[in-house]
Design an enzyme around this catalytic site. Structure first.
Site, short mmCIF file in Angstrom:
data_model
loop_
_atom_site.label_atom_id
_atom_site.label_comp_id
_atom_site.label_asym_id
_atom_site.label_seq_id
_atom_site.Cartn_x
_atom_site.Cartn_y
_atom_site.Cartn_z
N LYS A 63 13.38 61.84 -2.47
CA LYS A 63 12.89 62.42 -1.21
C LYS A 63 13.09 63.91 -1.09
O LYS A 63 14.10 64.44 -1.53
CB LYS A 63 13.62 61.76 -0.04
CG LYS A 63 13.28 60.31 0.14
CD LYS A 63 14.04 59.76 1.30
CE LYS A 63 13.57 58.35 1.63
NZ LYS A 63 14.37 57.79 2.73
N GLY A 101 26.44 63.26 -1.98
CA GLY A 101 26.14 63.93 -0.70
C GLY A 101 26.89 65.25 -0.56
O GLY A 101 26.32 66.24 -0.09
N GLY A 115 24.57 61.10 -7.43
CA GLY A 115 25.04 59.85 -8.01
C GLY A 115 24.08 59.27 -9.03
O GLY A 115 24.48 58.87 -10.13
N ARG A 156 35.57 57.83 -11.10
CA ARG A 156 36.20 58.52 -9.97
C ARG A 156 37.73 58.43 -10.02
O ARG A 156 38.41 59.37 -9.62
CB ARG A 156 35.68 57.96 -8.65
CG ARG A 156 34.30 58.50 -8.35
CD ARG A 156 33.87 58.16 -6.96
NE ARG A 156 32.79 59.04 -6.56
CZ ARG A 156 31.89 58.76 -5.61
NH1 ARG A 156 31.98 57.59 -4.97
NH2 ARG A 156 30.95 59.61 -5.31
P1 ADP Z 1 20.69 61.62 -6.77
O1 ADP Z 1 21.47 60.37 -6.39
O2 ADP Z 1 20.95 62.04 -8.16
O3 ADP Z 1 20.87 62.71 -5.75
P2 ADP Z 1 18.31 60.65 -5.49
O4 ADP Z 1 19.12 59.59 -4.79
O5 ADP Z 1 17.76 61.73 -4.67
O6 ADP Z 1 19.14 61.23 -6.72
O7 ADP Z 1 17.04 59.98 -6.19
C1 ADP Z 1 17.18 58.99 -7.16
C2 ADP Z 1 16.06 58.01 -7.11
O8 ADP Z 1 14.80 58.64 -7.11
C3 ADP Z 1 16.08 57.11 -8.29
O9 ADP Z 1 16.47 55.81 -7.87
C4 ADP Z 1 14.65 57.15 -8.81
O10 ADP Z 1 14.14 55.87 -9.14
C5 ADP Z 1 13.88 57.73 -7.65
N1 ADP Z 1 12.65 58.38 -8.11
C6 ADP Z 1 12.54 59.41 -8.96
N2 ADP Z 1 11.23 59.67 -9.20
C7 ADP Z 1 10.51 58.78 -8.49
C8 ADP Z 1 9.11 58.53 -8.33
N3 ADP Z 1 8.20 59.27 -8.95
N4 ADP Z 1 8.74 57.50 -7.51
C9 ADP Z 1 9.66 56.76 -6.88
N5 ADP Z 1 10.99 56.96 -6.98
C10 ADP Z 1 11.41 57.96 -7.78
MG MG Z 2 21.07 58.83 -4.92
#
Ligand code: ADP
Ligand code: MG
Length: 402
Positions: A205, A381, A358, A39
């Protein structure tokens, strides 16, 4: 609206002027050491431009969530040292975010010098977007540059508030080079994508990303789903997901989305399951209708990877957010790493590939492909809010191009 950009200004207009820069220097610290300085590096072009133009540069940033109190573990002091190294010039660290010491330090700046104020979130008015705090900061300078994409989705005193206060005094508030770059890549992907336009969404989620799904569906040619988010869709299809992570209260919502999406929305056909999502777990690759009651889904399966690789290889525009599985654990990392490589390969071949989030950015680093992607967003976000079509207050408050 289109925000005015720092590079739209005449460099001669910057010389000798005091310029307030809101940067996103919210880097991870481990025992007081910066574990990842991406960053800081991302905002260097903006700071370098100002230094070269002979501006007196006052940088503001938050770090972590000190909740309105001066907590030493959230001090920006280590960031000032790293920034100084990266700019190859002294950076004067002001150990308070406001008050007489700040005024004195700013008055002492010579042309081309840089000061970094202490964590803006040491003041309670920062996250409350206190107009008095914003005016106090605005009174320090002539021009405001917002380069903090990572906090652009929040109306805080040092972001939207400061932009408004500077403009109220007759000054301009413009986008820094990083913020402009983020808006350009994410914005172009949405407004004028070269087709086929394929989006890949994963992560933990649905709830945090449903607005993104809804906003992307009318624009994309394909929306490939992975991660735990897929499990909630599986349930909406009536499939048994065993002991996997599912958002029960979103199953109904997912069903509605599936009905509207038709064949644009693609779900995994198979998955990697285990009794435990933990290192050393013994895994099986099964079809999505073969998940046992005590199975947990940890990754997309090999057939899904092959399908998604084909879709990605044919795309001209790619937007990716969210890992395909629990990539932090070796046994469940293959899907995410393969998708990272596929997106990078498409970019090698001339496609535009933008990555947000992230954890996704960390996955791309781990896969060693971050440099091959067209753009890796610095905002988690904020990139989601932008992709969902929401207004970013930190951008909306800037001066518009004439
Ligand atoms: P980003 O930060 O890239 O937006 P998210 O925060 O939405 O991504 O999601 C990341 C998390 O989702 C990771 O820590 C990963 O372990 C979890 N994840 C991905 N697939 C699964 C799964 N099948 N079951 C549980 N957690 C999962
Ligand atoms: Mg995340």
């Amino acid at each position: 609206m289109t925000a005015k950009i720092l590079s739209d200004l005449d460099a001669s207009a910057l010389s000798g002027r005091t310029v307030l820069v809101r940067a996103d220097l919210n880097v991870p610290l481990e025992a007081g050491r910066i574990s990842d300085d991406r960053r800081i590096r991302a905002t260097l072009p903006t700071l370098q431009l100002l230094v070269d133009a002979g501006a007196r540069v006052v940088v503001l940033s938050h770090l972590g969530r000190p909740k309105g109190e001066a907590k030493p573990e959230f001090s920006l002091a280590p960031v000032a040292s790293r920034l100084s190294e990266l700019l190859s010039r002294p950076v004067r660290f002001v150990p308070e975010p406001r008050g007489p010491s700040v005024v004195e330090a700013v008055e002492g700046l010579a042309d081309g010098e840089v000061a970094l104020l202490e964590n803006t979130r040491f003041v309670p008015g920062e996250t409350a977007n206190d107009p008095e705090l914003a005016s106090e900061w605005a009174s320090l300078g002539d021009l405001f540059v917002n380069d903090a994409f990572g906090t652009a989705h929040r109306a805080h005193a040092s972001t939207a508030g400061l932009a408004e206060a500077v403009r109220a005094r007759g000054g301009e508030a413009v986008a820094g080079l990083l913020l402009a770059r983020e808006l350009r890549f994410l914005g172009d992907a949405l407004r004028q994508p070269e087709r086929p336009f394929v989006a890949i969404l994963g992560g933990a989620k649905i709830s945090g990303k449903i607005d993104v799904i809804e906003a992307l569906l009318p624009r994309v040619d394909r929306l490939l789903i992975g991660g735990a988010m897929a499990n909630t869709f599986f349930r909406a299809l009536g499939l048994d997901t065993g002991a996997s992570l599912v958002e029960e209260d979103r199953v109904e919502l997912a069903r509605g989305t599936l009905e509207r999406a038709g064949d644009k929305l693609v779900l995994p056909g198979d998955c990697v399951v285990a009794k435990d999502i933990a290192a050393g777990a013994s895994t099986r690759n099964v079809a999505r209708d073969q998940v046992a009651p005590d199975d947990r889904i940890g990754d997309v399966g090999t057939a899904t990877v092959a399908d998604y690789e084909r879709e990605i290889a044919g795309a001209k525009t790619l937007v990716w957010n969210g890992p395909m599985g629990v990539f932090e654990v070796e046994e469940f990392a293959a899907g995410t790493l393969a998708i990272a490589e596929a997106v990078a390969k498409a970019c090698d071949g001339g496609a535009v590939g933008v990555l947000g989030g992230g954890d996704s950015a960390a996955a791309a680093e781990r896969a060693g492909v971050a440099d091959r992607l067209t753009h890796v967003s610095t905002g988690g976000g904020a990139s989601l809010e932008f992709l969902a079509g929401h207004v970013l207050p930190g951008v909306a408050a800037l001066t518009e191009v004439a």
